[in-house]
Write a protein that holds these residues in place. Structure first.
Motif, PDB file in Angstrom:
ATOM      1  N   GLU A  86     -58.380  16.704  15.624  1.00 54.82           N
ATOM      2  CA  GLU A  86     -58.536  18.090  15.173  1.00 54.82           C
ATOM      3  C   GLU A  86     -58.206  19.072  16.298  1.00 54.82           C
ATOM      4  N   THR A  87     -58.565  18.710  17.524  1.00 48.87           N
ATOM      5  CA  THR A  87     -58.268  19.573  18.667  1.00 48.87           C
ATOM      6  C   THR A  87     -56.763  19.670  18.892  1.00 48.87           C
ATOM      7  N   VAL A  88     -56.085  18.542  18.815  1.00 44.24           N
ATOM      8  CA  VAL A  88     -54.632  18.531  19.004  1.00 44.24           C
ATOM      9  C   VAL A  88     -53.947  19.293  17.875  1.00 44.24           C
ATOM     10  N   ALA A  89     -54.445  19.143  16.654  1.00 41.35           N
ATOM     11  CA  ALA A  89     -53.870  19.884  15.529  1.00 41.35           C
ATOM     12  C   ALA A  89     -54.048  21.389  15.707  1.00 41.35           C
ATOM     13  N   ARG A  90     -55.167  21.796  16.277  1.00 42.58           N
ATOM     14  CA  ARG A  90     -55.463  23.211  16.453  1.00 42.58           C
ATOM     15  C   ARG A  90     -54.722  23.805  17.656  1.00 42.58           C
ATOM     16  N   TRP A  91     -54.757  23.099  18.783  1.00 45.32           N
ATOM     17  CA  TRP A  91     -54.278  23.676  20.036  1.00 45.32           C
ATOM     18  C   TRP A  91     -53.156  22.878  20.714  1.00 45.32           C
ATOM     19  N   GLY A  92     -52.756  21.762  20.130  1.00 54.42           N
ATOM     20  CA  GLY A  92     -51.590  21.044  20.604  1.00 54.42           C
ATOM     21  C   GLY A  92     -51.816  19.973  21.646  1.00 54.42           C
ATOM     22  N   LYS A  93     -53.007  19.898  22.213  1.00 55.29           N
ATOM     23  CA  LYS A  93     -53.218  18.956  23.322  1.00 55.29           C
ATOM     24  C   LYS A  93     -54.685  18.963  23.733  1.00 55.29           C
ATOM     25  N   VAL A  94     -55.030  18.013  24.602  1.00 58.47           N
ATOM     26  CA  VAL A  94     -56.293  18.036  25.331  1.00 58.47           C
ATOM     27  C   VAL A  94     -55.947  17.827  26.801  1.00 58.47           C
ATOM     28  N   ASP A  95     -56.302  18.789  27.632  1.00 59.93           N
ATOM     29  CA  ASP A  95     -56.014  18.705  29.069  1.00 59.93           C
ATOM     30  C   ASP A  95     -57.189  18.187  29.876  1.00 59.93           C
TER      31      ASP A  95
END
Length: 297
Positions: A86-95
């Protein structure tokens, strides 16, 4: 040098209060977009509500930041993967991932049930493994990642009545020690923090006058540095009460026995020399320790 997180996306577990809340607020204040994860359970891991995580999100949004709440238990690998997806779908990545979620079920080992031992290990160790596994391939593909494990003074040095907690926390430093090697070529840095702070987890473990000097704000600077772009990797950093110290997993120079001396009596006779701090080093990896053992043969 100003440390900023503009454009970065961070997940902080156990962020509904205490240290996790402080980390989330401070990351957001420096530009990061946040997933505030918290099961919302009691200190022993029972119960659950997303209200604590949402309250932190509300603080971040009110201050002009971006954040979403998530109530997944870190022990539920599928729910953790869904959170990351869900995080990647919302913001494109996890750093950035800060593995902060934890519980306490303190008792002497004599009185502790195996269930309480297993569950503490499940939350601290496997919870961190679940979250790390869910972000790992994405970080490697992006050639960027910053992961922070949470150990403790108990994991490093021990405390009475915390065998389950100490075992889990010590395991996290071992996890970091191998994981940083696997992440190195893809710019994924893995570090560990050993916080000492006044939180719900420690409120009845230390005197009030000491707790007053040890708010989460005294730990957060170390955590933010360890997940920053310029962070080192393979570091264990103690923080709390305004103090910052680095912990190492070291080895003495030791002694080498000839074939004729391979007896327990030799070890007993040489134990002081084996234990000497003179020339102590930190091997770069497990093979380095093995090389030391064989180098005198």
């Amino acid at each position: 040098m100003s440390i900023r997180f503009d454009g970065r996306v961070a997940i902080v577990t156990g962020a509904g209060g205490g240290l996790g809340r402080r980390y989330a607020l401070d990351l957001a204040a420096r530009g990061a977009r946040l997933v505030v994860n918290d099961l919302g359970g009691a200190r022993d891991g029972t119960g659950g509500s997303v209200s604590a995580a949402q309250a932190v999100v509300d603080e971040i949004v009110a201050a002009g930041g971006e954040a979403v709440a998530n109530g997944a238990s870190v022990t539920d690998a599928a729910a953790v993967q869904a959170m990351v997806d869900e995080t990647v779908a919302r913001w494109g990545k996890v750093d950035i991932l800060i593995n902060n979620a934890g519980i306490l079920r303190d008792k002497s080992f004599t009185k502790m049930s195996l269930e309480d031992f297993r569950f503490v290990v499940e939350v601290h160790l496997m919870g961190s493994v679940n979250c790390t596994k869910a972000v790992w391939d994405g970080m490697r593909a992006n050639n960027y990642g910053r992961i922070l494990m949470t150990t403790s003074s108990t994991g490093l040095y021990g405390n009475f009545g915390q065998t389950n907690y100490g075992a889990a926390k010590a395991a996290l430093t071992g996890f970091m020690k191998s994981l940083y090697l696997e992440g190195a070529k893809n710019n994924v840095h893995v570090n560990t923090i050993a916080p000492l702070a006044a939180t719900r987890m420690t409120e009845d473990l230390m005197p009030a006058e000491l707790l007053a000097k040890m708010g989460p704000e005294t730990v957060s600077p170390a955590a933010l540095y360890l997940v920053s772009e310029g962070a080192p990797t393979n570091v264990i950093l103690n923080a709390g009460g305004g103090g910052f110290e680095r912990a190492y997993v070291t080895i003495t120079r030791g002694v080498h026995a000839g074939a004729e001396d391979l007896t327990p009596e030799f070890v007993a006779a040489q134990f002081d020399a084996i234990s000497s701090w003179d020339g102590m080093v930190e091997p770069a990896n497990g093979s380095g320790q093995g090389a030391m053992a064989l180098s005198r043969g």
